[in-house]
Write a protein that holds these residues in place. Structure first.
Motif, short mmCIF file in Angstrom:
data_model
loop_
_atom_site.label_atom_id
_atom_site.label_comp_id
_atom_site.label_asym_id
_atom_site.label_seq_id
_atom_site.Cartn_x
_atom_site.Cartn_y
_atom_site.Cartn_z
N GLU A 1 2.08 2.52 -7.98
CA GLU A 1 1.60 3.22 -6.80
C GLU A 1 1.14 1.96 -5.80
OE1 GLU A 1 2.89 5.70 -6.22
OE2 GLU A 1 3.02 6.64 -8.34
N HIS A 2 0.15 1.01 -6.38
CA HIS A 2 -0.33 0.18 -5.34
C HIS A 2 0.59 -0.67 -5.10
CE1 HIS A 2 -4.26 0.98 -6.35
NE2 HIS A 2 -4.33 0.56 -7.84
N LEU A 3 1.78 -1.07 -5.75
CA LEU A 3 3.07 -1.73 -5.17
C LEU A 3 3.81 -1.28 -4.30
CD1 LEU A 3 4.25 -3.29 -8.74
CD2 LEU A 3 3.58 -4.52 -6.66
N ALA A 4 4.08 0.08 -4.65
CA ALA A 4 4.89 0.89 -3.35
C ALA A 4 3.99 1.01 -2.24
CB ALA A 4 5.20 2.23 -4.11
N LEU A 5 2.70 1.14 -2.35
CA LEU A 5 1.68 1.26 -1.29
C LEU A 5 1.74 -0.05 -0.21
CD1 LEU A 5 -0.12 2.68 0.65
CD2 LEU A 5 -2.17 2.18 -0.89
N THR A 6 1.78 -1.06 -0.96
CA THR A 6 1.99 -2.45 -0.45
C THR A 6 3.17 -2.50 0.56
OG1 THR A 6 0.82 -3.60 -2.36
CG2 THR A 6 2.12 -4.84 -0.76
N VAL A 7 4.28 -1.92 -0.13
CA VAL A 7 5.30 -2.14 0.73
C VAL A 7 5.42 -1.21 1.96
CG1 VAL A 7 7.89 -1.56 0.64
CG2 VAL A 7 6.79 -2.60 -1.25
N LEU A 8 4.97 -0.19 1.77
CA LEU A 8 4.66 0.87 2.84
C LEU A 8 3.85 0.32 3.85
CD1 LEU A 8 4.38 4.31 0.86
CD2 LEU A 8 6.40 3.48 2.13
N ARG A 9 2.88 -0.28 3.67
CA ARG A 9 2.02 -1.00 4.50
C ARG A 9 2.84 -2.00 5.37
NH1 ARG A 9 -4.18 -0.75 4.06
NH2 ARG A 9 -3.51 -1.70 6.09
N HIS A 10 3.87 -2.43 4.92
CA HIS A 10 4.55 -3.59 5.66
C HIS A 10 5.75 -3.16 5.87
CE1 HIS A 10 1.19 -6.44 5.02
NE2 HIS A 10 1.19 -5.97 4.01
N TRP A 11 6.17 -1.91 5.90
CA TRP A 11 7.49 -1.29 6.07
C TRP A 11 8.35 -1.94 7.48
CZ3 TRP A 11 10.83 0.51 3.07
CH2 TRP A 11 11.99 1.39 3.48
N GLU A 12 7.37 -2.15 8.23
CA GLU A 12 7.97 -2.61 9.72
C GLU A 12 8.87 -4.09 9.48
OE1 GLU A 12 3.58 -3.73 10.18
OE2 GLU A 12 4.92 -2.46 9.13
N GLU A 13 8.26 -4.77 8.20
CA GLU A 13 9.35 -6.00 8.20
C GLU A 13 10.53 -5.70 7.36
OE1 GLU A 13 5.91 -7.54 6.24
OE2 GLU A 13 4.77 -7.54 7.96
#
Length: 2031
Positions: A1695-1707
């Motif tokens: 989950e932490h990994l997925a959350l990291t991606v979501l928080r940088h989704w604009e990239e």
């Protein structure tokens, strides 16, 4: 007239090289060609020509500079030659050879040979034909400037860029010309040989231009060719017309809504002992009071007051806000004033954001100015006009702004220490008062007795800073003399901007104003270091007001009060103003601020200037567009200047020059003068009467609406002689600056135009503008210093001149510097700076000391005054120097007459009453010979029929034009857009009426549209114009186009008006490129002062020659049989079309209101663009499902190639009723389709950051740069380390330490590179901690607190976030300042080495990267500093945070219109308010959908993508619009700054939530008497989209009786949020946790959300690797890989990994966009009754969960924290050194009966007293007494919460929050009189100084230096014991020590207190032992013996001991002497 200079050669040059010459005359320079590679001699052989509008003055100078030309470096000056043109002016011709002078003014050998000719043509002026003007050798300047740079295109100098662009846009233009134009009054100009160049390409390519430019312009690199200098000459050749003013309505005087909100937070350091202060807030006549706080001089109020006004802006801004502190006010007595503070509303309004926030106002005593500061009030003041939004800085729990000095309530630039000053306003005398008397008796008396007294009793009243002063009344006098001064005493600089000086007529009944003048203090002083105090005069000020004929009820009385623009001269007043700063220490100063009036000595007649005779001449060339309402009575025009020319006052003939000859010459001298002068002068002097009005004429009918007067061949003239003080210099300086400002404004408009139309090289135009500005500044400095008449120069004249010179100098320097800095990428910022120049110029140009009054032109019909125009005298003032001449002097001006006063407001004021073509000239009588020179040529003068000689010098009474030209005008009316809605349907039926000269024609009426395309050619045949052909060609009269709305009944309604200038073709010119056929252009339509749309049209004026109409270009007949005889716009003029396809996404309709009382049931949407369109599917049942069944439809249409000419697209919604009837529901016009144009993504782009994607036609760049307001969380910390990797897989690492909750790295991707910047947050944090540790004092331990998880709740997170938010704001400010510094350095560096334009791009990006890598450790330190500010309280525990947006979420994310747009549907008439933006009441519903347009055919690639659905067109992958059930969860946190709803200035707010049919009223939980309520509530509502999608959150005020009132509401469109790609359903937290206060709210886990997003975006599923890695779209992210569950066990998780991606989704490329984080948004509350004015703000957020997903968990608990209960136990052990108050009756000794009083919440609530320690003789007291204070406390806000009833009548308790401050006071008890207060100490329980160990160490510094000392908090220490000082203020306001107290503070929670109870005082349980007090404290008469014993033992102990010893000694001595003789005898006798 013209000056020609033939530059032949330059000889005896040194060395070999390229030479260039520059010739300058009257500020206009020409460069010669470059002579290549010449030796000793350079042969130029060029002729330069300057047209001279004014006669050549013998003192003028010609300058020739010779330069060595260099392509790379700047040119080096060889030498300069200057000559005075006196000889030339006399002889007209001169040839000479002379030497040059070098830089040091020494002669060189080099010589120059020139020939000069000065032509005057047969005495009249300006008949140069254009050919002659441009007869210059082919390689001379002009041929370049006109032929190549302007490439033969005609050129316009209108108010905006239009044709001047031609040259600057060589390759990028297709057919589109400069399109927009406020008004094309361009003097179209192109040389006669147009046809020769017809075959040249119309537009050059760039290299060609550069080559020629370099060949010609020499030193200028091609980028800096100033278009301005090129176009200055070619534009306006004959200079005979000036621009008309297009804005019609006077803006002042119309009332507007204002709201002033004032929060009084607290007061400090009030002077006085033990006072009960109340703060009074007074604005104008409204007063409001705070509650009374008792016995404190630092009261805390936090009370909010709101004042509402509906007044004109001028009145509003002059109102004074007065804050005063009053001591012990109650019902019976008014209290005593402690101090006041005053400022005017204008000062607040001119602050940034129109507010002062948390500032300290310094109180001073108006009755005693020597007293100094009386205390401070901390307050917020905000002024909101309609449509202003106030951005409140976020209300965090403030760390006290204890730094009072640094936060004083003063505007920028006002010094902290303001001094007292005297303002002297001297009133000398007045002239020209109108004859008026309100007393009817006077008229009766006059009729009977014939007594003609002057019927006015004037006095002058001056208002300043809320005070009024009056002079004495001068009985019955039209020319009163007062000689008095009014003195105001006020702080300096004052916070009040204007003084109001008013002449009033004293009358028994009521005084009326005769005239008003405002003196703006900012204009009569200069606050710079070389500035000067306000000073003015003695000077005459002119007053204007209503018309002079007297009526009993003057309808324009307001004008005399200074509201609105005066319509007539009223009087002039001689005043002066001076300021003297007071030395308040001197003894003889008057200490009161009362206004004083004293008399002053008379002033000499010449002090205001020498009286000169002025001559005003005017000629009426045309009077058209006279409103038919006026009737057909005969009409005349009257012109007045001052009272001269006024028929009523009859000062048309000067009452012999006696009255005016103020120089003291006697009558004989006067008559001598006349006799000795020549015959004709005598004749003229004696008999030249003024002719001030035109002969009356009957008007002719033009058309249905307008008349015109038959001024055909014969043009009537007027002339007036008047006598005024000669203060022309003032006006001249003002004119020079005004002209500079006009030029600058025109240039800036050009630049903005170029930017707007995206044509090439706006930076060049801006450089040109700056060059011109620099030249103008230098010219001003050369001209303004000429000090012609010493007489009447005031101090202000001298000081203003100095400061203007300084300003001009610095502005010129800055312009020069800026010019080198203007680059493509900085142009926007530089434009802002240049706009500041413009404001500065306009400010300086406004001359505060008047001289000649303005000119009024009145139209009289049947002897009634109907309409007027006002012309400022400076605009028509003549000077021999061109720059000083007024802009309309000697030019034909189109003047529009308007109705006077209030009649001119609103629609009545917009219709033109009459349009005049008017020629005016004003100058000294002795300069009169030139007065006709600006008139169009071809006239003969007609003199008045008179006998006698001297006929020549008399001005004509009319002009007869014998030259007449016949023209045909063709008006190509193509279309209009964005018109005003004039009908109730929300549309208009527009038609246009075109006026030219006395002709008018009308287009056809197009029904029901706001964007009519008339496509119609109007032909005006046989238009006769008078004057010379060539002049008419350059300066044709203007065309007025008015657009009306046709109504079936009644008169057509006015929509708007535009002005245009036709392009003229003479009969001998060829009709062909480049000038013909003309291009369509946009003209701005105005309605009053507001814009009302654009008109697209073209106008050409063709001369009809001998051949008649056959010689004109042919007109194709009507081609369209359906349109009948209407001619369409011909082919060469209408735009070139291409085929476009427009796709429309139909989603649904929302919120449709009833139409004619019937509900809308079966609506349909019709889309139309350029005559084609498409209809949506019919919605069968709007109530059941308002969405469309068929989503996408398209149509094809032919549109112009030029995007700027695209017609608007119309959206109309109709309701289909039975029997095939349709009703229009509402409509919307999409004016610009540009944002919907689809551009395909760039497949070749390897840099993913710049690949574009379609989001419904938006080019969305996914790099950081173009994201608008995307989630700031990314940049929430400053970067600290840079790491760079080659492209490919990009690593984004998140620290892999799961225990740390805060996001540990911030990843920031640069748009221009593939590098990744990794920021380690830990480093920054650690660094901060280190710093803090260092800062601690040695004695203190580091107070680290580990936060206990269990104590954290949602509020901890909220408050932590707010604090972070504040820090980020501070950090951003610091970073911005730093960035600006760096930019300046870069610019300087760039300026040093000139860069080629091509390198700019590459260099720019490299430079940028370098800049990034340069940020070294130094910056990191800065970042650390910034973050550290608010954290003085030790490091903050790590708390997860959310984002607090201080605006609506919609504003942050572009209204969530990423693919679904909302179009408001309008219906009903548009309001005519100033703010047309507030059309909310016209909205009848919303259409949801979108558009996409593209040229067909489209490339194959797009349609070939996998899964391309042809039915959806460009709208792929869009969700379906079937109804969907949603759970909506609304969280309301709190509201701030609510508008008070009850009489007591408070409100009882509660929340109401409406969504569809559900309506939650939380009435029982209302919060009593609170304007900043904390609600902390969540509401769950089930809803079905699309039927219920508009959420309304309202705050109501609870009332015991009657209905509850709405305070304000906010509306949220949930549907757009739900479907948005930003995923606004549930914010994404910063970390993932399964339990605790930060539990994950979304039913879907991060990994599920990520998988879903990847699937929707057609990306591969995320691949999770070992070691905390995840790969998405070739990008690798790092993060934590394990999680703790409830039991504390760790387990693996993705989950932490997925959350990291979501928080940088604009990239993520192609599909990425910022996802919405966990947040709180702040929304303004609005009330429909007060549109546009915020009624408070509400903090909230909304979560939405689809019902077909798993159910979400329970709502988070955000209920407000309950205050925690505490007991504070205070033990007063002892006191010491308390001052002694009482004198003993008998013994006279000093003593005190001491007791100590203390309280926590307020004196009334919980004060406690110790017992009395009687008769302390040393100030020592022993008490051992315990106070116990139970209280409720909010830890987060650091406030104590009190609930109490406000008064006995209150229904319920009110909750107050006050700071936790313990007050201890020491008193002296008295039996019979009131106790005496001795001293006090106040301890802020959160931060108070540690007590001293012993009484000795305790000193007054503990209070004085409170800020420097280390502080402690009782909430952390729990138990503290020590000594603290008591202080009070003495008579001199100094703090003195009045005692010391030893106390012990012990804080316990309520539970602990219950376990160990204690008694009050010395009672059980846990009693304290009795104090050990000396017995004498009991009064001496109770036990006298004890008292005596005490006296003996204590007081006189030493005295008694000494006396006893002395007695013993004496006794011994006596005994010795007594026994000595006997003893001696014994010894001697040996007995």
């Amino acid at each position: 007239m013209a000056l020609l200079v033939h530059l032949k050669k330059v000889s005896f040059l040194r060395g070999k090289g390229d030479r260039i010459a520059k010739v300058t005359f009257r500020g206009l320079s020409f460069y010669s060609r470059v002579v290549d590679n010449c030796d000793e001699e350079a042969h130029f052989n060029e002729t330069f020509r300057w047209p001279t509008g004014s006669k050549l003055d013998g003192n003028e100078i010609l300058e020739v500079q010779v330069l060595n030309y260099s392509k790379v470096f700047t040119n080096r000056l060889v030498g300069t030659f200057q000559m005075v043109l006196q000889k030339v002016a006399q002889d007209g011709h001169l040839e000479l050879t002379d030497t040059l002078v070098d830089d040091n003014n020494t002669a060189t050998k080099t010589s120059v040979t020139i020939e000069i000719k000065y032509q005057t043509l047969d005495g009249s002026a300006g008949m140069w034909s254009d050919g002659e003007f441009l007869d210059v050798p082919e390689d001379g300047t002009f041929s370049f400037e006109t032929d190549s740079l302007l490439s033969g295109q005609s050129h316009s100098s209108g108010m905006s860029a239009k044709r001047s662009l031609q040259g600057s846009i060589p390759t990028f233009r297709k057919a589109g010309k400069g399109v927009f134009s406020a008004m094309k009054l361009g003097k179209m100009k192109s040389s006669k040989d147009d046809h020769r160049r017809g075959d040249e390409p119309a537009v050059l390519d760039m290299e060609d231009l550069d080559r020629r430019a370099i060949r010609l312009a020499g030193p200028l690199d091609p980028d800096t060719i100033s278009l301005a200098s090129v176009t200055a000459v070619t534009t306006n050749v004959s200079n005979k017309r000036s621009k008309p003013d297009i804005k019609m309505e006077p803006s002042a005087g119309r009332p507007v809504d204002y709201q002033i909100s004032i929060t009084v937070i607290e007061a400090r350091q009030l002077v006085g002992l033990n006072m009960d202060p109340v703060v009074c807030v007074e604005i104008g006549d409204d007063k409001k009071y705070t509650s009374m706080k008792e016995s404190t001089n630092c009261p805390y109020y936090n009370e909010y007051f709101v004042f509402d006004f509906h007044v004109p802006p001028d009145v509003m801004f002059d109102k004074i806000i007065k804050l005063s502190v009053i001591h012990s006010k109650n019902l019976l007595r008014s209290g005593t004033l402690v101090g006041t503070f005053k400022l005017d509303v204008g000062t607040v309004y001119s602050q940034p954001e129109h507010q002062f926030y948390h500032k300290w106002a310094m109180m001073s005593d108006p009755d005693d100015i020597t007293a100094g500061c009386k205390g401070y009030i901390k307050c917020d003041i905000a002024v909101v006009g309609k449509g202003d939004t106030i951005k409140t800085p976020h209300k965090a729990n403030e760390t006290d702004e204890d730094d009072i000095e640094g936060n004083l309530l003063l505007p920028e630039g006002v010094p902290v220490e303001r001094q007292w000053a005297r303002f002297y306003v001297k009133i000398y005398r007045a002239e020209g008062l109108p004859k008026m008397n309100t007393n009817i008796m006077a008229n009766v008396k006059k009729a009977f007795i014939g007594e003609s007294r002057d019927l006015v009793d004037p006095y002058v009243q001056v208002q300043f800073a809320g005070q009024k002063g009056k002079t004495t009344v001068q009985k019955s006098s039209y020319e009163p003399i007062w000689n008095e001064q009014i003195i105001f005493t006020e702080m300096f600089p004052p916070l009040c901007k204007r003084m109001k000086v008013q002449i009033r007529d004293s009358d028994k009944v009521n005084d009326v104003a005769i005239g008003t003048h405002f003196i703006d203090l900012r204009k009569i002083c200069n606050e710079g270091d070389k500035g000067f105090l306000p000073t003015m005069g003695p000077a005459w000020v002119n007053m204007y007001g209503s018309t002079r004929q007297y009526t009993l009820m003057d309808e324009h009385q307001d004008l005399n009060e200074g509201l609105g623009e005066g319509v007539s001269f009223r009087a002039r007043l001689l005043v002066s103003v001076a300021v003297e700063i007071l030395d308040t220490t001197s003894t003889e100063i008057v200490s009161s601020t009362e206004v004083q009036v004293e008399s002053v000595s008379n002033i000499s007649e010449s002090a205001t200037g020498k009286i000169e005779e002025f001559f005003l001449f005017g000629s009426f060339l045309e009077a058209t567009m006279i409103d038919r309402k006026i009737g057909d009575k005969s009409i005349s025009f009257e012109v007045t200047i001052g009272n001269y020319g006024n028929q009523i006052d009859g000062v048309s003939k000067p009452s012999s020059a006696k009255k005016r000859k103020k120089d003291g010459e006697s009558e004989e001298e006067e008559s001598d003068l006349i006799q000795n002068s020549s015959e004709d002068e005598a004749e003229e002097e004696g008999e030249l009467l003024s002719v001030s009005s035109t002969p009356p004429l009957k008007p002719f009918i033009t058309d249905r609406n307008y008349f015109h007067l038959p001024y055909f061949e014969k043009k009537p003239c007027i002339y007036i002689k008047s006598w005024w003080q000669d203060q022309r210099r003032r006006l001249y300086n003002s004119n020079i600056m005004d002209k500079m400002a006009d030029k600058l404004e025109e240039g800036l408009n050009d630049v903005q135009e170029i930017i707007k139309t995206e044509t090439a090289f706006p930076e060049r135009r801006l450089r040109g503008v700056l060059e011109e500005l620099g030249a103008g500044c230098n010219r001003f400095m050369a001209l303004a210093n000429k000090d012609m008449n010493q007489a009447g120069r005031t101090r202000l004249d001298r000081e203003r001149l100095k400061s203007c010179m300084r300003e001009m100098d610095s502005m010129g320097q800055q312009a020069k510097q800026l010019r080198t800095q203007v680059k493509r990428n900085t142009i926007k910022e530089k434009l802002k700076l240049v706009q500041n120049f413009l404001q500065r110029l306009r400010f300086l140009a406004d001359e505060p000391q008047h001289s000649i009054p303005d000119i009024f032109i009145w139209m009289m019909s049947n002897n009634k005054r109907v309409a007027y125009a006002r012309v400022p005298s400076k605009d028509i003032l003549y000077s021999i120097v061109d720059e000083e001449t007024g802009k309309d002097c000697g030019k034909v001006k189109a003047a529009f007459l308007r109705l006077p006063g209030k009649k001119g407001f609103g629609p009545a004021g917009w219709t033109v009453q009459a349009k005049l073509e008017l020629y005016l000239w004003l100058g000294l009588n002795k300069q009169r010979k030139d007065f006709l020179c600006g008139l169009p040529n071809g006239f003969e003068e007609t003199k008045a029929a008179r006998t006698g000689p001297g006929l020549q010098s008399v001005p004509p009474i009319s002009l007869v034009y014998n030259m007449k030209q016949v023209f045909q005008l063709r008006a190509h009316m193509y279309q209009a857009r964005s018109l005003f809605a004039a009908d109730s349907s929300g549309l208009s039926d527009p038609f246009a009426r075109v006026f030219f000269s006395s002709h008018s024609q009308v287009t056809e009426v197009l029904s029901e549209t706001l964007c009519p395309t008339w496509d119609q050619l109007l032909v005006f045949d046989d238009v006769e114009l008078f004057g010379e052909a060539s002049e008419l060609r350059d300066d044709p009269p203007i065309i007025v186009v008015e657009i009306y709305d046709q109504d079936t009944v009644g008169k057509a309604e006015f929509i708007g008006r535009a002005f245009a200038k036709p392009i003229t073709k003479m009969c001998d010119e060829h009709y062909g490129p480049p000038r013909f056929p003309p291009q369509l252009e946009y003209y701005q339509l105005y309605r009053g002062n507001n814009t009302a749309g654009d008109l697209l049209a073209a106008f050409e004026l063709l001369q009809i020659g001998q051949a008649g109409k056959a010689g004109l270009p042919p007109i194709d007949g009507p081609t369209d049989p359906e349109r009948g005889p209407i001619l369409p716009v011909p082919l060469g003029i209408r735009p070139v079309l291409s085929r476009y396809r427009i796709e429309v996404l139909f989603w649904g309709l929302r919120g449709l209101k009833r139409v004619n009382l019937a509900l809308v049931d079966r609506p349909r949407v019709d889309i139309e663009c350029a005559g084609r369109g498409v209809q949506s599917a019919l919605i069968q049942n709007y109530k059941k499902n308002p969405n469309f069944s068929c989503l996408v439809k398209w149509f094809e249409v032919d549109l112009p190639e030029n995007e700027l000419l695209h017609p608007p697209l119309n959206i109309r919604v109709v309701d289909c009723r039975a029997f095939g009837r349709y009703t229009l529901v509402g409509s919307h016009a999409v004016t610009s389709l540009r944002r919907f144009i689809y551009s395909p993504p760039d497949k070749t782009s390897n840099n993913w950051a710049s690949a574009a994607k379609l989001m419904n036609g938006y080019m969305v760049l996914t790099n950081g740069g173009s994201r608008s307001g995307s989630s700031p969380s990314l940049y929430s910390r400053p970067p600290s380390r840079t790491l760079s990797r080659p492209a490919g897989d990009i690593l984004l690492s998140m620290d892999s330490e799961p225990s740390v909750r805060k996001m540990d790295t911030v990843v920031k991707l640069e748009a221009t590179s593939d590098a990744v910047v990794k920021v380690d947050m830990k480093e920054v944090e650690n660094e901060k901690d280190k710093k803090k540790k260092k800062k601690k004092k040695k004695g203190e331990a580091e107070e680290e607190e580990e936060t206990d998880e269990s104590t954290l709740d949602w509020w901890s997170k909220y408050f932590a976030s707010i604090e972070t938010h504040m820090e980020i704001l501070k950090a951003q400010e610091a970073a911005q300042a730093e960035a600006e510094e760096r930019e300046d350095l870069e610019i300087a560096a760039e300026g040093a080495d000139l860069i080629h334009p091509d390198d700019l791009l590459t260099k720019g990006s490299k430079g940028r990267d370098k800049g990034r890598d340069r940020r070294g450790p130094k910056d990191r330190k800065k970042a650390g500093h910034v973050m550290e500010g608010p954290e003085k309280r030790g490091p903050r525990p790590r708390v997860d945070e959310l984002l607090v947006y201080n605006q609506e979420l919609e504003d942050e994310y572009g209204n969530f219109e990423d693919w679904l747009h909302t179009f408001n549907l309008y219906r009903g008439k548009a309001g005519d308010d100033d703010e047309r933006a507030l059309d909310d009441d016209r909205i009848v519903g919303r259409f949801k959908g979108s558009l996409c347009m593209y040229k067909v055919p489209l490339s194959e690639e797009i349609t070939r993508d996998a899964g391309f659905d042809p039915n959806m067109g460009m709208f792929q992958s869009i969700p379906h619009n079937d109804p969907i059930n949603v759970l909506v969860r609304v969280y309301v946190v709190r509201a701030t700054d609510l508008h008070p709803a009850d009489i007591n200035g408070k409100a009882d707010p509660y929340i109401v939530i409406k969504l569809g049919k559900s309506d939650f009223r939380d009435k029982e939980n209302y919060i009593s008497k609170q304007l900043n309520p904390v609600f902390g509530k969540s509401f769950d509502i089930e809803a079905t989209f699309p039927m219920e999608s508009m959420l309304t959150v309202s705050v109501y005020d609870w009332d015991l009786v009657g209905t509850d009132d709405l305070i304000g509401e906010t509306k949220i469109d949930l549907e757009n949020r739900f479907y948005s790609k930003h995923r606004a359903t549930c914010g994404i937290s910063s970390t993932y946790s399964v339990n605790g206060y930060n539990v994950w709210r979304d039913p879907m886990k991060p990994s599920q959300i990520l998988a879903k997003l990847c699937k929707e975006g057609k990306l591969e599923a995320p691949q999770y690797g070992p070691g905390g890695k995840v790969k998405v779209a070739n990008r690798i992210f790092f993060g934590a890989a394990e999680i703790e569950d409830e039991s504390g066990m760790k387990r693996q998780t993705e989950e932490h990994l997925a959350l990291t991606v979501l928080r940088h989704w604009e990239e993520i490329p192609r599909v990425g966009c910022p996802l919405i984080p966990e947040h709180v948004e702040t929304r303004p509350l609005l009330n429909p009754d007060k549109p546009g004015i915020e009624q408070g703000r509400i903090e909230m957020w909304v979560d939405m969960f689809s019902m077909d997903m798993p159910a979400p968990g329970p709502a988070i608990d955000i209920s407000p924290r309950k205050p925690k209960r505490y007991d504070l136990r205070v033990i007063i052990w002892n006191t010491d050194e308390v001052i002694l108050e009482d004198d003993d009756y008998f013994t006279g000794e000093k003593s005190s009966d001491i007791f100590v009083r203390g309280w926590l919440k307020g004196q009334q609530e919980d004060k406690q007293d110790t017992d009395v320690h009687y008769h302390s003789l040393t100030g020592e007291g022993n008490f051992n007494w315990r106070f116990v204070y139970p209280f409720e406390y909010l830890m987060a806000e650091e406030k104590i919460v009190i609930s109490k009833k406000e008064s006995m009548f209150s229904w319920d308790e009110t909750e107050y929050k006050i700071p936790a401050r313990l007050t201890l006071q020491v008193w002296d008890a008295d039996h019979f009189s009131a106790d005496d207060f001795l001293g006090a100490i106040e301890l802020d329980l959160n931060r108070f100084p540690r007590g001293a160990k012993t009484a000795k160490q305790c000193s007054i510094n503990m209070v004085r230096k409170e800020l420097q000392l280390p502080t402690i908090s009782i909430f952390k220490q729990k138990r503290v014991k020590g000594w603290w000082p008591f202080v009070a203020r003495d008579e001199n306001d100094e703090i003195e020590l009045t005692g010391k107290v030893e106390a012990e503070l012990h804080l316990m929670t309520a539970e602990e207190a219950e376990k160990s109870p204690v008694g009050l005082g010395r009672n059980e349980p846990d009693p304290l032992e009795k104090p050990n007090r000396p017995d004498t404290t009991f009064l001496w008469f109770l036990s006298p013996l004890k008292a005596i014993r005490y006296l003996i033992c204590n007081r006189y102990k030493w005295l008694i001991i000494k006396m006893v010893l002395a007695t013993l000694l004496l006794i011994m001595l006596g005994l010795f002497l007594y026994s000595m003789p006997g003893y001696l005898v014994k010894k001697m006798l040996g007995a």
